[in-house]
Every structure is written in structure tokens, then in C-alpha cells.
Design a protein around this motif. Structure first.
Motif, PDB file in Angstrom:
ATOM      1  N   THR A   1      41.732  32.518  -6.278  1.00  0.00           N
ATOM      2  CA  THR A   1      42.360  31.221  -6.014  1.00  0.00           C
ATOM      3  C   THR A   1      41.626  30.062  -6.674  1.00  0.00           C
ATOM      4  O   THR A   1      42.085  28.919  -6.570  1.00  0.00           O
ATOM      5  CB  THR A   1      42.425  30.959  -4.494  1.00  0.00           C
ATOM      6  OG1 THR A   1      41.095  31.017  -3.949  1.00  0.00           O
ATOM      7  CG2 THR A   1      43.303  31.989  -3.797  1.00  0.00           C
TER       8      THR A   1
ATOM      9  N   ASN B   1      39.331  36.112  -3.963  1.00  0.00           N
ATOM     10  CA  ASN B   1      40.777  36.170  -3.729  1.00  0.00           C
ATOM     11  C   ASN B   1      41.591  35.519  -4.850  1.00  0.00           C
ATOM     12  O   ASN B   1      42.774  35.230  -4.686  1.00  0.00           O
ATOM     13  CB  ASN B   1      41.123  35.524  -2.386  1.00  0.00           C
ATOM     14  CG  ASN B   1      40.628  34.086  -2.283  1.00  0.00           C
ATOM     15  OD1 ASN B   1      40.021  33.558  -3.214  1.00  0.00           O
ATOM     16  ND2 ASN B   1      40.898  33.456  -1.146  1.00  0.00           N
TER      17      ASN B   1
ATOM     18  N   THR C   1      36.785  33.390  -7.578  1.00  0.00           N
ATOM     19  CA  THR C   1      36.567  33.753  -6.194  1.00  0.00           C
ATOM     20  C   THR C   1      37.096  35.158  -5.947  1.00  0.00           C
ATOM     21  O   THR C   1      37.840  35.712  -6.757  1.00  0.00           O
ATOM     22  CB  THR C   1      37.293  32.761  -5.265  1.00  0.00           C
ATOM     23  OG1 THR C   1      38.696  32.817  -5.553  1.00  0.00           O
ATOM     24  CG2 THR C   1      36.800  31.343  -5.494  1.00  0.00           C
TER      25      THR C   1
ATOM     26  N   GLY D   1      46.444  35.872  -4.386  1.00  0.00           N
ATOM     27  CA  GLY D   1      45.951  34.800  -5.242  1.00  0.00           C
ATOM     28  C   GLY D   1      46.712  33.515  -5.007  1.00  0.00           C
ATOM     29  O   GLY D   1      47.563  33.409  -4.118  1.00  0.00           O
ATOM     30  N   SER D   2      46.433  32.525  -5.840  1.00  0.00           N
ATOM     31  CA  SER D   2      47.034  31.206  -5.666  1.00  0.00           C
ATOM     32  C   SER D   2      48.451  31.152  -6.235  1.00  0.00           C
ATOM     33  O   SER D   2      48.878  32.036  -6.982  1.00  0.00           O
ATOM     34  CB  SER D   2      46.170  30.150  -6.367  1.00  0.00           C
ATOM     35  OG  SER D   2      46.194  30.363  -7.771  1.00  0.00           O
TER      36      SER D   2
ATOM     37  N   ASP E   1      39.603  31.408 -12.083  1.00  0.00           N
ATOM     38  CA  ASP E   1      40.540  32.535 -12.061  1.00  0.00           C
ATOM     39  C   ASP E   1      41.804  32.197 -12.849  1.00  0.00           C
ATOM     40  O   ASP E   1      42.324  33.034 -13.602  1.00  0.00           O
ATOM     41  CB  ASP E   1      40.914  32.889 -10.624  1.00  0.00           C
ATOM     42  CG  ASP E   1      39.721  33.333  -9.807  1.00  0.00           C
ATOM     43  OD1 ASP E   1      39.042  34.274 -10.235  1.00  0.00           O
ATOM     44  OD2 ASP E   1      39.473  32.727  -8.747  1.00  0.00           O
TER      45      ASP E   1
END
Length: 274
Positions: free
Chosen positions: A209, A207, A205, A136-137, A213
């Protein structure tokens, strides 16, 4: 009758203190119902999968749950999800007045158990977060790290207040701890509420990010801010402030029930049916 007279008469009919206390009980009841559903989901999915030795089943639901050859990481992950059942079960019991007042010994021992498990799971989660490559981010990493560190901080402050017999402070720190300990549950509620307001769309998303999220992952922070406003209103003499906080707590209770329903449809009921 003038507008000011009508407002005064309405306030005379509603005791702001009682309204605030009632709204808190309504929110807590809604939260207890939602957490009961979450607890059943943990038992039906993680405990059943563990007893069956079906760890691959968990990988279909949790990102990087079990990684081949990662014995320390896998042990931390498994202990985290299994202990989540007990912390979810013991937490709400600490805030039921009838239990706290009539069964003081149970309240003390359950509180010690709750605090111990909370510190273990949050410490383990923080270690696991930085032991493995983050998914993730960076913003998501900050949100999750803040949640884990606040659990430890609030837990220690609640314990210190109890040892010093400052029970009003102890209650406030324990409530804050309850909110941040419930971070994973609030994460599920965030998904449920997003699903509700977008008529069935999943946020973010693949992933983790996107901004949606981060918003969903930060649901616990919104709840913590709401608690702070509620506690502030308790300490102030303003009846208008108390009534405002009471209305917000009732609205939050409704949001919890709606979000729990949609989270159950998305996560929990499919688990019980599988």
C-alpha cells in the motif's frame, strides 16, 4: 574550433539513424537476456511445483495464489503462471529481424500464438483480480487493471494493422504490446533496481500500500513512455532528437541489466537453488 563546429563534426561522425537503430538493438538484447532468466525461473518454480503437486510452495511466494475451495480462481491462477513461460519465450522471437525476414511463416504463426496467449492471460488476470478480494491499495488496483486492459487494446490494434497490411503500424503496436505484456517482468526489475539504488533495502510495505510499491508496480508504464519517445524520435528528422533517444535507450539497457542481476539475486537464483 568553435563549439558549434565541434558539435557539427561530431554529428557528422555519428549517423543519428544508425545510432538510434543500434541503441534499440542493445536494449532489446538486454531485455531478451533478462526475460530468459525470468523464463527459467518460471520453469524451475511453477512448472516443477505443478508437476510435484506442491501448490503450497507457490503460496509462500505469491499472495493469494491458491485458496482452499476456490476452484475457478485457482485454475485461473495456475493457467496464468504456466502460460507466462510460453508468452515470455515467444515474445522476443517476434522482434528479431533475421527471424522475421527469413522465416515469415514462423513469424506469422508465432505472432498468432503470442497474441492468443497474451489475450488469454490478460483476460484471466483481470477476472482473477476482481473475482477475489484485492490485496494492496486502490492505486495498485488501477495500475494492474490498466496493464491488463492495454494488453488487450494493443494486441487488437496490432492484429488490425497486420490484417490491413499496415506493417509499420503493426510493428509499433506490437512493440507497445510487448512492453505491457512484460508487466510482471518489469515489476521484478523494479524491485531489482530499487534494491540496487538503496543498497539492499526492500521497497514498500508488507501489504503493498506504500508509494514505493506503486512506483515499482508502475515500472512497465515508465518503459512504455520510453518506447513512445523512441518511436517519436524515429519518425522525426531531427538528428539531435535521435541521438538523445539513442542515449536514453543505451542507459535503459544498462538499467535493465543491472535490475535483472539484482532481481536474479532476490528471486530467480534462490528458486533454481531450491
Amino acid at each position: 574550433m568553435t563549439d558549434s563546429a565541434a558539435i557539427g563534426r561530431t554529428r557528422a561522425l555519428i549517423d543519428p539513424r544508425k545510432a538510434l537503430s543500434f541503441s534499440g538493438a542493445v536494449w532489446f538484447t538486454a531485455a531478451a537476456i533478462g526475460q530468459l532468466a525470468f523464463m527459467l525461473d518460471i520453469a524451475a518454480f511453477y512448472y516443477v511445483s505443478t508437476f510435484q503437486g506442491n501448490f503450497d510452495r507457490m503460496d509462500g511466494r505469491v499472495i493469494r495464489g491458491f485458496i482452499s475451495g476456490d476452484v475457478p480462481g485457482n485454475a485461473l491462477f495456475l493457467s496464468h503462471v504456466l502460460l507466462a513461460f510460453w508468452i515470455t519465450a515467444s515474445g522476443p522471437l517476434q522482434f528479431i529481424p533475421q527471424i522475421r525476414n527469413r522465416f515469415r511463416a514462423f513469424h506469422r504463426w508465432n505472432g498468432r500464438f503470442y497474441l492468443t496467449v497474451a489475450l488469454l492471460t490478460s483476460s484471466g488476470a483481470l477476472i482473477l483480480t476482481y473475482l477475489r478480494p484485492h490485496f494492496g491499495s486502490f492505486a495498485l488496483l488501477v495500475v494492474n487493471t490498466a496493464d491488463g486492459m492495454l494488453i488487450i487494446a494493443f494486441g487488437c490494434l496490432a492484429l488490425r494493422a497486420a490484417l490491413q497490411r499496415r506493417f509499420d503500424d503493426h510493428r509499433r503496436w506490437a512493440l507497445r504490446m510487448f512492453i505491457v505484456v512484460s508487466g510482471v517482468w518489469f515489476f521484478r526489475l523494479g524491485y531489482g533496481f530499487y534494491f540496487f539504488i538503496t543498497a539492499g533495502k526492500m521497497p514498500g510495505t508488507h501489504n503493498l500500500t506504500g508509494p514505493a510499491d506503486i512506483a515499482v508496480a508502475s515500472t512497465w508504464a515508465v518503459a512504455l513512455l520510453g518506447l513512445e519517445f523512441y518511436l517519436y524520435a524515429q519518425r522525426r528528422r531531427s538528428g539531435a532528437l535521435k541521438l538523445t533517444a539513442a542515449a536514453m535507450a543505451i542507459a535503459a539497457a544498462g538499467a535493465v541489466l543491472v535490475s535483472s542481476y539484482f532481481a536474479a539475486q532476490m528471486f530467480w537464483l534462490p528458486t533454481l537453488a531450491s
